[in-house]
Design an enzyme around this catalytic site. Structure first.
Site, PDB file in Angstrom:
ATOM      1  N   HIS A 140       0.851  -1.195   0.000  1.00  0.00           N
ATOM      2  CA  HIS A 140       0.000   0.000   0.000  1.00  0.00           C
ATOM      3  C   HIS A 140       0.879   1.233   0.000  1.00  0.00           C
ATOM      4  CE1 HIS A 140       1.349  -0.127   4.116  1.00  0.00           C
ATOM      5  NE2 HIS A 140       0.954   1.133   4.246  1.00  0.00           N
ATOM      6  N   ASP A 200       0.602   5.249   1.914  1.00  0.00           N
ATOM      7  CA  ASP A 200      -0.201   5.774   3.017  1.00  0.00           C
ATOM      8  C   ASP A 200      -1.280   6.751   2.569  1.00  0.00           C
ATOM      9  OD1 ASP A 200       1.226   4.196   4.754  1.00  0.00           O
ATOM     10  OD2 ASP A 200       2.756   5.724   5.069  1.00  0.00           O
ATOM     11  N   HIS A 260       4.775   0.181   0.203  1.00  0.00           N
ATOM     12  CA  HIS A 260       5.503  -0.564   1.234  1.00  0.00           C
ATOM     13  C   HIS A 260       4.636  -1.653   1.844  1.00  0.00           C
ATOM     14  CE1 HIS A 260       3.802   3.019   3.203  1.00  0.00           C
ATOM     15  NE2 HIS A 260       3.665   2.279   4.297  1.00  0.00           N
ATOM     16  N   ARG A 300       5.124   7.335  14.050  1.00  0.00           N
ATOM     17  CA  ARG A 300       5.056   7.787  12.654  1.00  0.00           C
ATOM     18  C   ARG A 300       4.385   9.142  12.556  1.00  0.00           C
ATOM     19  NH1 ARG A 300       1.043   5.097   8.329  1.00  0.00           N
ATOM     20  NH2 ARG A 300       0.160   7.142   7.916  1.00  0.00           N
TER      21      ARG A 300
HETATM   22  C1  OGA Z   1       3.199   2.629   8.127  1.00  0.00           C
HETATM   23  C2  OGA Z   1       3.419   1.235   7.755  1.00  0.00           C
HETATM   24  C3  OGA Z   1       4.884  -0.602   8.101  1.00  0.00           C
HETATM   25  C4  OGA Z   1       5.681  -1.169   9.217  1.00  0.00           C
HETATM   26  O1  OGA Z   1       3.595   3.019   9.240  1.00  0.00           O
HETATM   27  O2  OGA Z   1       2.656   3.361   7.297  1.00  0.00           O
HETATM   28  O3  OGA Z   1       2.869   0.770   6.793  1.00  0.00           O
HETATM   29  O4  OGA Z   1       6.533  -2.022   8.934  1.00  0.00           O
HETATM   30  N1  OGA Z   1       4.286   0.587   8.513  1.00  0.00           N
HETATM   31  O5  OGA Z   1       5.429  -0.793  10.370  1.00  0.00           O
HETATM   32 MN    MN Z   2       1.961   2.412   5.606  1.00  0.00          MN
END
Ligand code: OGA
Ligand code: MN
Length: 302
Positions: free
Chosen positions: A117, A119, A277, A293
């Site tokens: 995906h 974000d 990711h 984040r």
């Molecule tokens: C995010 C995500 C992936 C992870 O924080 O947007 O997709 O490995 N994280 O935590």
């Molecule tokens: Mn993400």
């Protein structure tokens, strides 16, 4: 061998050394301490590297929430994430990404990124980028890190398409939704997956282009993704489904992917436009994963 390209920097500035990963995207930034104030020249070198490499890694950082938020703000306005049950109680700009429990509730979003995906692609104005800071990283018995994150260059994936395919998908649109991601989690047997009516109402399905152009670099990339794209519009249903599957599979071919093995103290910033990711969920409590984040506001995809 990865080469290096340095940023500029005069007396008194930190001169970031940019060391590209041996992959289709990404670079490590060395020589920068994010706990200190960065002058404009240093920040400009970082921003330039980010636009060029799409994913940047800063290792061995020690920053508190206020520093994380302040550094993030230099790139632009921040989002307060729609999944508000996972926001940091004192710093709502920070989304907690974690499998840790706080009593009988999850301290943070524990199932972020189970599917490829990018974000907030389920919002009308998706995110420009995200900055994820690793505070605790799970390990296996041998001491190797677990919970890696994979990044793929959807710009490199676009470039590698045939001319015919580029022509076929140019101008197509697709529907994206948070409910799609939720439905996938449920279908895959996640016992804790929830999406409240309030969150569902705040995130009605949205329509974006299948191919978007980067507002700074102008580079085209494939925007549809496995987790949040429900369907491609304007084609017969079978054809739309096959095309979506083919594009998602193409985007995540190994030659476009970088696998990040986390260390506590890593800060990773990624550009949500030319990348996707995926989180690898190969750990479970008592192996703890705890990250903060921030999310940069973006623009309507063009
Ligand atoms: C995010 C995500 C992936 C992870 O924080 O947007 O997709 O490995 N994280 O935590
Ligand atoms: Mn993400």
């Amino acid at each position: 061998m990865p080469g290096t390209d340095s940023g500029t920097g005069g007396a008194g500035t930190m001169t970031p050394e940019i060391v590209p990963f041996d992959a289709a995207l990404g670079a490590e930034v060395r020589g920068v301490d994010l706990a200190r104030d960065l002058d404009d020249a240093t920040f400009a070198a970082i921003e330039r590297a980010w636009n060029g490499h799409s994913v940047l890694l800063f290792r061995d950082q020690s920053i508190d929430e206020a520093r994380h938020v302040a550094f993030s703000r230099r790139f632009g306005d921040l989002e307060i994430h729609v999944l508000d049950q996972y926001l940091h109680p004192r710093h709502p700009e920070i989304l907690i990404v974690s499998n840790v429990m706080d009593g009988d509730r999850h301290a943070g979003i524990y199932d972020a990124g189970r599917y490829w995906h990018t974000d907030l692609s389920y919002m009308a104005v998706p995110s420009r980028g995200s900055l994820l800071y690793a505070i605790e990283v799970p390990h296996d018995a041998a001491g190797d890190p677990l919970g890696d994150t994979l990044f793929t260059s959807t710009a490199a994936a676009y470039d590698a398409l045939s001319t015919d395919m580029k022509r076929r998908i140019s101008g197509l649109k697709a529907e994206f939704s948070l409910a799609n991601r939720h439905a996938r989690l449920v279908a895959d047997g996640d016992p804790d997956a929830t999406l409240s009516d309030a969150h569902r109402e705040k995130t009605p399905p949205v329509i974006h282009k299948v191919v978007r152009s980067h507002p700074i670099t102008g580079r085209r990339s494939i925007y549809v993704n496995e987790g949040q794209t429900s369907r491609i519009l304007g084609l017969p249903e079978d054809e739309a489904r096959d095309l979506l599957q083919a594009l998602c599979a193409h985007c995540t071919r190994p030659e476009f992917v970088y696998r990040h093995r986390w260390r506590a103290g890593d800060l990773l910033i990624w550009d949500n436009i030319p990348t996707q990711h995926l989180a690898i969920c190969d750990y479970a409590l008592p192996q703890r994963r705890y990250m903060h984040r921030t999310t940069l506001r973006g623009t309507v995809p063009q």
